[in-house]
Design an enzyme around this catalytic site. Sequence first.
Site, PDB file in Angstrom:
ATOM      1  N   HIS A  73     -43.341 -32.314  19.494  1.00 19.19           N
ATOM      2  CA  HIS A  73     -44.367 -31.528  18.789  1.00 19.19           C
ATOM      3  C   HIS A  73     -45.538 -32.421  18.444  1.00 19.19           C
ATOM      4  O   HIS A  73     -45.363 -33.591  18.096  1.00 19.19           O
ATOM      5  CB  HIS A  73     -43.794 -30.855  17.532  1.00 19.19           C
ATOM      6  CG  HIS A  73     -43.031 -31.770  16.637  1.00 19.19           C
ATOM      7  ND1 HIS A  73     -41.730 -32.182  16.907  1.00 19.19           N
ATOM      8  CD2 HIS A  73     -43.379 -32.382  15.482  1.00 19.19           C
ATOM      9  CE1 HIS A  73     -41.328 -32.989  15.939  1.00 19.19           C
ATOM     10  NE2 HIS A  73     -42.309 -33.133  15.060  1.00 19.19           N
ATOM     11  N   HIS A 102     -48.561 -32.861  15.912  1.00 21.01           N
ATOM     12  CA  HIS A 102     -49.078 -32.447  14.607  1.00 21.01           C
ATOM     13  C   HIS A 102     -50.606 -32.406  14.663  1.00 21.01           C
ATOM     14  O   HIS A 102     -51.235 -33.368  15.117  1.00 21.01           O
ATOM     15  CB  HIS A 102     -48.704 -33.468  13.530  1.00 21.01           C
ATOM     16  CG  HIS A 102     -47.249 -33.577  13.213  1.00 21.01           C
ATOM     17  ND1 HIS A 102     -46.680 -32.954  12.128  1.00 21.01           N
ATOM     18  CD2 HIS A 102     -46.243 -34.241  13.835  1.00 21.01           C
ATOM     19  CE1 HIS A 102     -45.388 -33.251  12.072  1.00 21.01           C
ATOM     20  NE2 HIS A 102     -45.093 -34.031  13.100  1.00 21.01           N
TER      21      HIS A 102
HETATM   22  P1  5GP Z   1     -41.379 -34.724  12.581  1.00 13.92           P
HETATM   23  O1  5GP Z   1     -41.135 -35.639  11.416  1.00 13.92           O
HETATM   24  O2  5GP Z   1     -40.149 -34.471  13.391  1.00 13.92           O
HETATM   25  O3  5GP Z   1     -42.574 -35.184  13.400  1.00 13.92           O
HETATM   26  O4  5GP Z   1     -41.858 -33.371  11.910  1.00 13.92           O
HETATM   27  C1  5GP Z   1     -41.159 -32.189  11.956  1.00 13.92           C
HETATM   28  C2  5GP Z   1     -42.018 -31.166  11.250  1.00 13.92           C
HETATM   29  O5  5GP Z   1     -41.479 -29.891  11.483  1.00 13.92           O
HETATM   30  C3  5GP Z   1     -42.049 -31.366   9.730  1.00 13.92           C
HETATM   31  O6  5GP Z   1     -43.390 -31.526   9.316  1.00 13.92           O
HETATM   32  C4  5GP Z   1     -41.391 -30.108   9.175  1.00 13.92           C
HETATM   33  O7  5GP Z   1     -42.000 -29.635   8.007  1.00 13.92           O
HETATM   34  C5  5GP Z   1     -41.553 -29.123  10.325  1.00 13.92           C
HETATM   35  N1  5GP Z   1     -40.460 -28.143  10.412  1.00 13.92           N
HETATM   36  C6  5GP Z   1     -39.127 -28.411  10.361  1.00 13.92           C
HETATM   37  N2  5GP Z   1     -38.410 -27.271  10.515  1.00 13.92           N
HETATM   38  C7  5GP Z   1     -39.328 -26.276  10.671  1.00 13.92           C
HETATM   39  C8  5GP Z   1     -39.196 -24.875  10.876  1.00 13.92           C
HETATM   40  O8  5GP Z   1     -38.111 -24.300  10.944  1.00 13.92           O
HETATM   41  N3  5GP Z   1     -40.347 -24.164  11.008  1.00 13.92           N
HETATM   42  C9  5GP Z   1     -41.585 -24.759  10.950  1.00 13.92           C
HETATM   43  N4  5GP Z   1     -42.652 -23.960  11.082  1.00 13.92           N
HETATM   44  N5  5GP Z   1     -41.734 -26.081  10.754  1.00 13.92           N
HETATM   45  C10 5GP Z   1     -40.622 -26.833  10.622  1.00 13.92           C
END
Ligand code: 5GP
Length: 138
Positions: free
Chosen positions: A101, A103
């Site tokens: 993903h 951001h």
């Molecule tokens: P990472 O640290 O893996 O780059 O970020 C994962 C992001 O996904 C976090 O900012 C978290 O808030 C978001 N996230 C986790 N689970 C969900 C979900 O079920 N739905 C949405 N919309 N965001 C999620």
Amino acid sequence: MQDPDCIFCKIVKGEIPSYKIYEDEHALAFLDINPINEGHTLVIPKNHYETLDEAVADEIPALFSAVHKVTKGVIEGMNPEGYNIFTSAGEVAGQVVKHLHIHILPRWSGDKFRFIWPQQKLSEEKMTEIKEKISSAI
Ligand code: 5GP
Ligand code: ZN
């Protein structure tokens, strides 16, 4: 190509809800459920890849085209003073969700987000050695 246990794959399949921002054949964008700032958006490939390097090269242009479109939407809709775009790969980098993903984080002066940026100087020899290691692997 989805992982049945992956939360973002479930969002792609509509099995769990999301605040959907944009969708095309290859990519989906939705609001981060715990936003750092208002308008914090995630852009994902519909196919399951854990990290950018694991994604199929052919799908990257479509993914980053979606990032570009959604960034413009975030700017137009939220009127931020700036933005950061980033992806985290691996636990060491802070990756929590193991589905690639990107951001898109709108920024305002006075917000609470901080990159810790401990820069250093390396010797010319070291820089050359590193340049060789990476460029010869491409
Ligand atoms: P990472 O640290 O893996 O780059 O970020 C994962 C992001 O996904 C976090 O900012 C978290 O808030 C978001 N996230 C986790 N689970 C969900 C979900 O079920 N739905 C949405 N919309 N965001 C999620
Ligand atoms: Zn997935």
